[in-house]
Design a protein around this motif. Structure first.
Motif, PDB file in Angstrom:
ATOM      1  N   PRO A 164      71.937  16.544  26.668  1.00 20.05           N
ATOM      2  CA  PRO A 164      72.475  16.535  25.305  1.00 20.05           C
ATOM      3  C   PRO A 164      72.221  17.845  24.564  1.00 20.05           C
ATOM      4  N   PHE A 165      71.750  18.850  25.256  1.00 21.54           N
ATOM      5  CA  PHE A 165      71.491  20.129  24.580  1.00 21.54           C
ATOM      6  C   PHE A 165      71.746  21.286  25.528  1.00 21.54           C
ATOM      7  N   GLN A 166      71.776  22.471  24.932  1.00 18.20           N
ATOM      8  CA  GLN A 166      71.898  23.707  25.699  1.00 18.20           C
ATOM      9  C   GLN A 166      70.504  24.250  25.980  1.00 18.20           C
ATOM     10  N   LEU A 167      70.341  24.855  27.129  1.00 17.39           N
ATOM     11  CA  LEU A 167      69.042  25.481  27.398  1.00 17.39           C
ATOM     12  C   LEU A 167      68.828  26.657  26.448  1.00 17.39           C
ATOM     13  N   THR A 168      67.599  26.857  26.067  1.00 14.74           N
ATOM     14  CA  THR A 168      67.301  28.028  25.237  1.00 14.74           C
ATOM     15  C   THR A 168      67.293  29.281  26.112  1.00 14.74           C
ATOM     16  N   GLY A 169      67.338  30.420  25.471  1.00 18.81           N
ATOM     17  CA  GLY A 169      67.287  31.685  26.202  1.00 18.81           C
ATOM     18  C   GLY A 169      66.039  31.770  27.063  1.00 18.81           C
ATOM     19  N   ALA A 170      64.924  31.323  26.501  1.00 17.36           N
ATOM     20  CA  ALA A 170      63.657  31.396  27.241  1.00 17.36           C
ATOM     21  C   ALA A 170      63.695  30.467  28.455  1.00 17.36           C
ATOM     22  N   GLN A 171      64.312  29.311  28.295  1.00 19.87           N
ATOM     23  CA  GLN A 171      64.433  28.392  29.433  1.00 19.87           C
ATOM     24  C   GLN A 171      65.311  28.999  30.526  1.00 19.87           C
ATOM     25  N   GLU A 172      66.433  29.572  30.114  1.00 16.60           N
ATOM     26  CA  GLU A 172      67.336  30.223  31.077  1.00 16.60           C
ATOM     27  C   GLU A 172      66.603  31.319  31.842  1.00 16.60           C
TER      28      GLU A 172
ATOM     29  N   GLY B  22      54.170  27.461  28.195  1.00 18.40           N
ATOM     30  CA  GLY B  22      54.991  27.138  27.031  1.00 18.40           C
ATOM     31  C   GLY B  22      54.303  26.128  26.157  1.00 18.40           C
ATOM     32  N   ASP B  23      54.366  26.403  24.904  1.00 17.58           N
ATOM     33  CA  ASP B  23      53.779  25.542  23.904  1.00 17.58           C
ATOM     34  C   ASP B  23      54.269  24.105  24.051  1.00 17.58           C
ATOM     35  N   VAL B  24      53.520  23.175  23.500  1.00 18.93           N
ATOM     36  CA  VAL B  24      54.003  21.794  23.453  1.00 18.93           C
ATOM     37  C   VAL B  24      55.376  21.785  22.798  1.00 18.93           C
ATOM     38  N   GLY B  25      56.294  21.070  23.419  1.00 17.18           N
ATOM     39  CA  GLY B  25      57.620  20.955  22.836  1.00 17.18           C
ATOM     40  C   GLY B  25      58.550  22.101  23.142  1.00 17.18           C
ATOM     41  N   SER B  26      58.107  23.037  23.964  1.00 15.42           N
ATOM     42  CA  SER B  26      58.980  24.178  24.259  1.00 15.42           C
ATOM     43  C   SER B  26      59.998  23.845  25.349  1.00 15.42           C
ATOM     44  N   GLY B  27      59.882  22.662  25.938  1.00 18.47           N
ATOM     45  CA  GLY B  27      60.887  22.220  26.901  1.00 18.47           C
ATOM     46  C   GLY B  27      60.609  22.635  28.331  1.00 18.47           C
ATOM     47  N   LYS B  28      59.402  22.414  28.785  1.00 19.68           N
ATOM     48  CA  LYS B  28      59.056  22.766  30.159  1.00 19.68           C
ATOM     49  C   LYS B  28      59.641  21.769  31.161  1.00 19.68           C
ATOM     50  N   THR B  29      59.745  20.492  30.724  1.00 18.38           N
ATOM     51  CA  THR B  29      60.129  19.442  31.665  1.00 18.38           C
ATOM     52  C   THR B  29      61.501  19.692  32.302  1.00 18.38           C
ATOM     53  N   ILE B  30      62.466  20.066  31.478  1.00 21.46           N
ATOM     54  CA  ILE B  30      63.806  20.267  32.039  1.00 21.46           C
ATOM     55  C   ILE B  30      63.816  21.467  32.992  1.00 21.46           C
TER      56      ILE B  30
ATOM     57  N   LYS C 157      61.311  28.117  20.790  1.00 26.06           N
ATOM     58  CA  LYS C 157      61.413  26.657  20.648  1.00 26.06           C
ATOM     59  C   LYS C 157      62.869  26.225  20.726  1.00 26.06           C
ATOM     60  N   PRO C 158      63.120  25.036  21.250  1.00 27.63           N
ATOM     61  CA  PRO C 158      64.491  24.532  21.184  1.00 27.63           C
ATOM     62  C   PRO C 158      64.979  24.556  19.739  1.00 27.63           C
ATOM     63  N   PRO C 159      66.266  24.808  19.562  1.00 28.50           N
ATOM     64  CA  PRO C 159      66.783  25.003  18.206  1.00 28.50           C
ATOM     65  C   PRO C 159      66.794  23.707  17.396  1.00 28.50           C
ATOM     66  N   GLY C 160      66.960  23.864  16.115  1.00 29.85           N
ATOM     67  CA  GLY C 160      67.140  22.695  15.251  1.00 29.85           C
ATOM     68  C   GLY C 160      65.831  22.092  14.798  1.00 29.85           C
ATOM     69  N   ARG C 161      64.723  22.703  15.240  1.00 28.42           N
ATOM     70  CA  ARG C 161      63.442  22.163  14.775  1.00 28.42           C
ATOM     71  C   ARG C 161      63.085  22.811  13.448  1.00 28.42           C
ATOM     72  N   LYS C 162      62.765  21.982  12.486  1.00 31.84           N
ATOM     73  CA  LYS C 162      62.318  22.548  11.208  1.00 31.84           C
ATOM     74  C   LYS C 162      60.847  22.909  11.341  1.00 31.84           C
TER      75      LYS C 162
ATOM     76  N   VAL D  89      52.156  13.896  25.335  1.00 32.37           N
ATOM     77  CA  VAL D  89      52.902  12.692  24.996  1.00 32.37           C
ATOM     78  C   VAL D  89      53.992  12.992  23.975  1.00 32.37           C
ATOM     79  N   ASN D  90      55.142  12.507  24.258  1.00 30.46           N
ATOM     80  CA  ASN D  90      56.306  12.859  23.468  1.00 30.46           C
ATOM     81  C   ASN D  90      56.833  11.658  22.700  1.00 30.46           C
ATOM     82  N   VAL D  91      56.606  11.629  21.409  1.00 24.91           N
ATOM     83  CA  VAL D  91      57.185  10.595  20.549  1.00 24.91           C
ATOM     84  C   VAL D  91      57.937  11.323  19.446  1.00 24.91           C
TER      85      VAL D  91
HETATM   86  P1  ADP Z   1      56.951  20.359  26.808  1.00 28.80           P
HETATM   87  O1  ADP Z   1      56.746  19.605  28.097  1.00 28.80           O
HETATM   88  O2  ADP Z   1      57.123  21.812  27.025  1.00 28.80           O
HETATM   89  O3  ADP Z   1      55.926  20.046  25.788  1.00 28.80           O
HETATM   90  P2  ADP Z   1      59.290  18.801  26.738  1.00 28.80           P
HETATM   91  O4  ADP Z   1      59.831  19.243  28.029  1.00 28.80           O
HETATM   92  O5  ADP Z   1      58.641  17.472  26.687  1.00 28.80           O
HETATM   93  O6  ADP Z   1      58.298  19.883  26.170  1.00 28.80           O
HETATM   94  O7  ADP Z   1      60.438  18.923  25.643  1.00 28.80           O
HETATM   95  C1  ADP Z   1      60.261  18.461  24.336  1.00 28.80           C
HETATM   96  C2  ADP Z   1      61.539  17.863  23.794  1.00 28.80           C
HETATM   97  O8  ADP Z   1      62.500  18.871  23.613  1.00 28.80           O
HETATM   98  C3  ADP Z   1      62.144  16.857  24.743  1.00 28.80           C
HETATM   99  O9  ADP Z   1      62.630  15.783  23.980  1.00 28.80           O
HETATM  100  C4  ADP Z   1      63.285  17.639  25.388  1.00 28.80           C
HETATM  101  O10 ADP Z   1      64.317  16.804  25.827  1.00 28.80           O
HETATM  102  C5  ADP Z   1      63.723  18.546  24.269  1.00 28.80           C
HETATM  103  N1  ADP Z   1      64.357  19.791  24.691  1.00 28.80           N
HETATM  104  C6  ADP Z   1      64.023  20.539  25.767  1.00 28.80           C
HETATM  105  N2  ADP Z   1      64.795  21.642  25.841  1.00 28.80           N
HETATM  106  C7  ADP Z   1      65.643  21.603  24.783  1.00 28.80           C
HETATM  107  C8  ADP Z   1      66.679  22.463  24.316  1.00 28.80           C
HETATM  108  N3  ADP Z   1      66.997  23.596  24.934  1.00 28.80           N
HETATM  109  N4  ADP Z   1      67.324  22.112  23.179  1.00 28.80           N
HETATM  110  C9  ADP Z   1      67.005  20.966  22.534  1.00 28.80           C
HETATM  111  N5  ADP Z   1      66.048  20.114  22.929  1.00 28.80           N
HETATM  112  C10 ADP Z   1      65.360  20.412  24.051  1.00 28.80           C
END
Ligand code: ADP
Ligand code: MG
Length: 699
Positions: free
Chosen positions: A265-273, A295-303, A446-451, A554-556
């Motif tokens: 549901p999102f585009q990869l960030t430049g850093a992810q690419e 990568g910081d918490v929430g930076s999107g390492k999982t994908i 950070k993934p975009p759209g985060r305030k 943990v992601n909530v």
């Molecule tokens: P980390 O493991 O680095 O702490 P996560 O992989 O759990 O972070 O990602 C945190 C949240 O951000 C998840 O809900 C994930 O789906 C979402 N996310 C990851 N990459 C992006 C992105 N490029 N744009 C928007 N949301 C993203």
């Protein structure tokens, strides 16, 4: 080659030193942290006393250390027990009393013979208008002048060990130091104006002046560099050895990747690419991948990990992802599921909790290849688990995976590509010292759209209005983490504090409080923890009161408020990690740092940094500055190198230089056989990196 004989004396027991008996050896060992002469040698002074100041009695100022040349005029033994024994001395300008408690008359009469000229050194104090010196640090005849009028090192001490004893022992230890072959690059050494090793060792204990305390003083810097070079050389050897194990070439898996990207549901960030490209390149090469994804918490390492694992799958191999805890393993499984399903990939989750028949079935699927991706805790690398064909392992380390474990893991599969993920934004210098064997990718965007998270400092006195505000937020659907403080490192007290807060909040939220407030802490059973987490994630509870055990990853996303009580007791990295649990959705998030004053300088600075920035890398650098390397959250657990001579908060540049040096050395001369090699091996032995040399040999 075994340890060069020049080093042997340094590796002997402390008792070989003249004047060090078994009792002193024990005390010294406790003090310096090791039983060898070398350990003592690395016990560096923390201060110097300049005894070169040699005024007349008249000019010796109150409170200052001075070395005086005086004539002994009279011994005045104490009349009663508890009174001091005094020795009255003179020079041409005045008189001074030397003062001794619990004195031995015979001894003093020998040390300070009547009418003789003696040298005494110690702190001058004025008592009822007259100068005196209580227990001089040094007493000697005139001929000892040169050995008294020096810059004297002051060492860290422990009970039962005086500075005199340490000095004497170190002096003896220095007698064991021999000239060693030079391992430094000669041009570099010259540019830095560094002394030879044996001179540096000598100088650091017997400096020409107080400036030797400076971390950048040539002798100190050189010894620090030596230690860092030994560290980096070891990592370079490990790296080389790991890469030698035949890696496999996995071409990037475009088909599977496409399927996943389509449902994302999102585009990869430049850093992810960028990170993914770096990973793809590593995996495509025949050498093994050894990469750290920071990568910081929430930076999107999982994908990123997911897409990387697909490379192995597409090439017919298996991939595994290991989390540090049960909860995180399950969470990974949950996050990955929609993506893996979309790509039609079969995966299993294996943790220590799977027993009996379930476990058997899972093991079978892993063994026969039915499972393409294995998600789990360290259970997946335990005995009895056999893979059909493991090609890649992702380790979500959260600080708990050191170099030894990395080596161990390599022995599981042949040439397994390894991606280590860490949520700690480790400063570059620390990352180098702990992961110098790996390549590093950084998710610094950070993934975009985060305030930005609205971070506020709340004095404990204002907690009630804050809670009132929270109540209103909850009515509009907010979910709140409430972290309770560490109380004196005691889990029991921690728990008591958390439970008390839990009770208060339950009461505050009235009849419904019973269901709306949850509690999670380290003493709960894993199933209970899961249950508390699940209720919070699912919105059954609005507030989750926690001790610091709440899992970092943990992601909530629906949780938008983080309250940290007694925030002043937490370290900077820890605060940052905790705060990172909110701000994971598009909604405005808040972090309330509740503190009780008065705040110390460091605590004040920590809290204000938290309010100013969310940049994990910046925060980590500040943390390093504020606390020194040893205390960074999790550093100890991760088995990160601890240094005796180097201090990473000031020697960062030396570390970078050592890394370049080490990689160059090993690239050019992988088996350490060239011209500098003998000296470099000596260096490794000196810093007890025998293991690295073993690796060289078998490699
Ligand atoms: P980390 O493991 O680095 O702490 P996560 O992989 O759990 O972070 O990602 C945190 C949240 O951000 C998840 O809900 C994930 O789906 C979402 N996310 C990851 N990459 C992006 C992105 N490029 N744009 C928007 N949301 C993203
Ligand atoms: Mg994660």
């Amino acid at each position: 080659m075994s340890r060069p004989f020049e080093l042997d004396p340094l590796f002997r027991a402390l008792t070989v030193l003249p004047g060090v008996g078994p009792r002193n050896a024990k005390l010294l060992e406790k003090l310096v942290g090791g039983p060898k002469v070398l350990d003592l040698l690395w016990h560096l002074p923390i201060d110097f006393v300049d005894r070169r100041f040699a005024p007349t009695i008249k000019d010796a100022p109150d409170g200052k250390v001075a070395t005086l040349t005086v004539t002994v005029g009279k011994h005045i033994p104490n009349q009663r027990k508890g009174q001091p024994y005094k020795v009255w001395c003179t020079d041409e300008t005045g008189t001074i009393n030397l003062v001794f408690f619990h004195a031995h008359k015979d001894y003093l009469e020998k040390q300070l013979p009547l009418n003789e000229t003696v040298i005494v050194s110690g702190r001058i104090e004025y008592y009822q208008g007259n100068p005196q010196m209580t227990h001089p640090d040094a007493i000697g005849p005139e001929k000892d002048r040169a050995s008294i009028e020096t810059v004297e090192p002051v060492y860290p001490l422990t009970q039962g060990v005086t500075n005199k004893v340490v000095r004497k022992s170190i002096k003896a230890a220095l007698g064991f130091v021999q000239e060693l072959p030079e391992w430094l690059d000669s041009a570099y050494k010259e540019r830095q104006k560094w002394p030879d090793w044996h001179k540096a060792a000598e100088e650091i204990h017997n400096p020409p002046g107080e400036e030797a305390l400076d971390a950048h003083h040539p002798a100190r810097a050189r010894l620090a560099y030596d230690e860092l070079l030994a560290n980096q050389l070891t990592l370079a050897i490990v790296r080389q050895k790991q890469r030698q194990i035949n890696g496999r070439s996995f071409q990037s898996g475009h088909d599977l990747r496409k399927k996943v990207l389509e449902v994302l549901p999102f585009q990869l960030t430049g850093a992810q690419e960028r990170s993914l490209q770096e990973i793809d390149k590593d995996m495509a090469e025949p050498a093994r991948m050894l990469r750290l994804l920071q990568g910081d918490v929430g930076s999107g390492k999982t994908i990123v990990a997911c897409l990387a694992m697909l490379n192995a799958i597409e090439n017919g191999a298996q991939a595994a992802i290991m989390a540090p805890t049960e909860i995180l393993a399950r969470q990974h499984a949950e996050s990955l599921k929609p993506w893996l399903d979309a790509a039609g990939i079969r995966f299993v989750t294996l943790t220590g909790r799977d027993k009996g028949k379930t476990r058997e079935t899972l093991l079978q699927q892993i063994h026969n290849g039915a499972a393409q991706i294995i998600i789990g805790t360290h259970a997946i690398f335990q005995e009895g688990v056999e893979f059909d064909d493991l090609g890649m392992a992702v380790i979500d380390e959260q600080h708990r995976f050191g170099v030894h474990q990395r080596l161990e893991l390599s022995s599981k599969g042949k040439g397994v590509d390894i991606l280590v993920m860490t949520a700690t934004p480790i400063p570059r210098t620390l990352a180098l010292s702990a992961y110098g064997d790996m390549d590093i990718s950084r998710l610094d965007e950070k993934p975009p759209g985060r305030k930005p998270i609205d971070t506020r400092l709340i004095p404990i006195e204002k907690i009630d209005p804050m809670i009132e505000g929270l109540r209103r937020q909850i009515e509009t659907g907010a979910r709140i983490y409430w972290v309770c403080p560490l109380v004196e490192e005691s889990e029991k007290l921690d728990l008591a504090a958390a439970e008390e807060r839990y009770d208060i909040l339950k009461r505050l939220f009235g009849a419904k409080g019973e269901e709306r407030v949850g509690l999670i802490h380290g003493r709960m059973k894993p199933t209970e923890k899961d249950e508390a987490m699940r209720k919070f994630a699912g919105g059954e509870t609005d507030i989750l009161v926690a001790t610091t055990v709440i899992e970092v990853g943990v992601n909530v996303p629906e949780a938008t408020i983080m309250v940290i009580e007694h925030a002043e007791r937490f370290g900077l990295s820890q605060l940052h990690q905790l705060r990172g649990r909110v701000g994971r959705s598009g909604d405005q998030s808040y972090c309330f740092l509740v503190y009780s004053g008065p705040l110390g300088e460091t605590a004040k600075e920590r809290l204000s940094i938290m309010r100013e920035t969310e940049d994990g890398f910046l925060i980590a650098e500040k943390d390093l500055q504020l606390r020194g390397s040893g205390d960074i959250l999790g550093v100890r657990q991760s088995g990160m190198a601890e240094f005796k001579l180097a201090n990473l908060s000031v020697h960062g540049e030396l570390l970078a230089a050592a890394r370049d040096d080490a990689r160059l050395i090993i690239d050019r001369d992988p088996e350490l056989k060239g011209p500098r090699s003998e000296a470099l091996r000596t260096l490794l032995y000196l810093f007890e990196r025998d293991q690295a040399i073993q690796n060289l040999r078998s490699g």
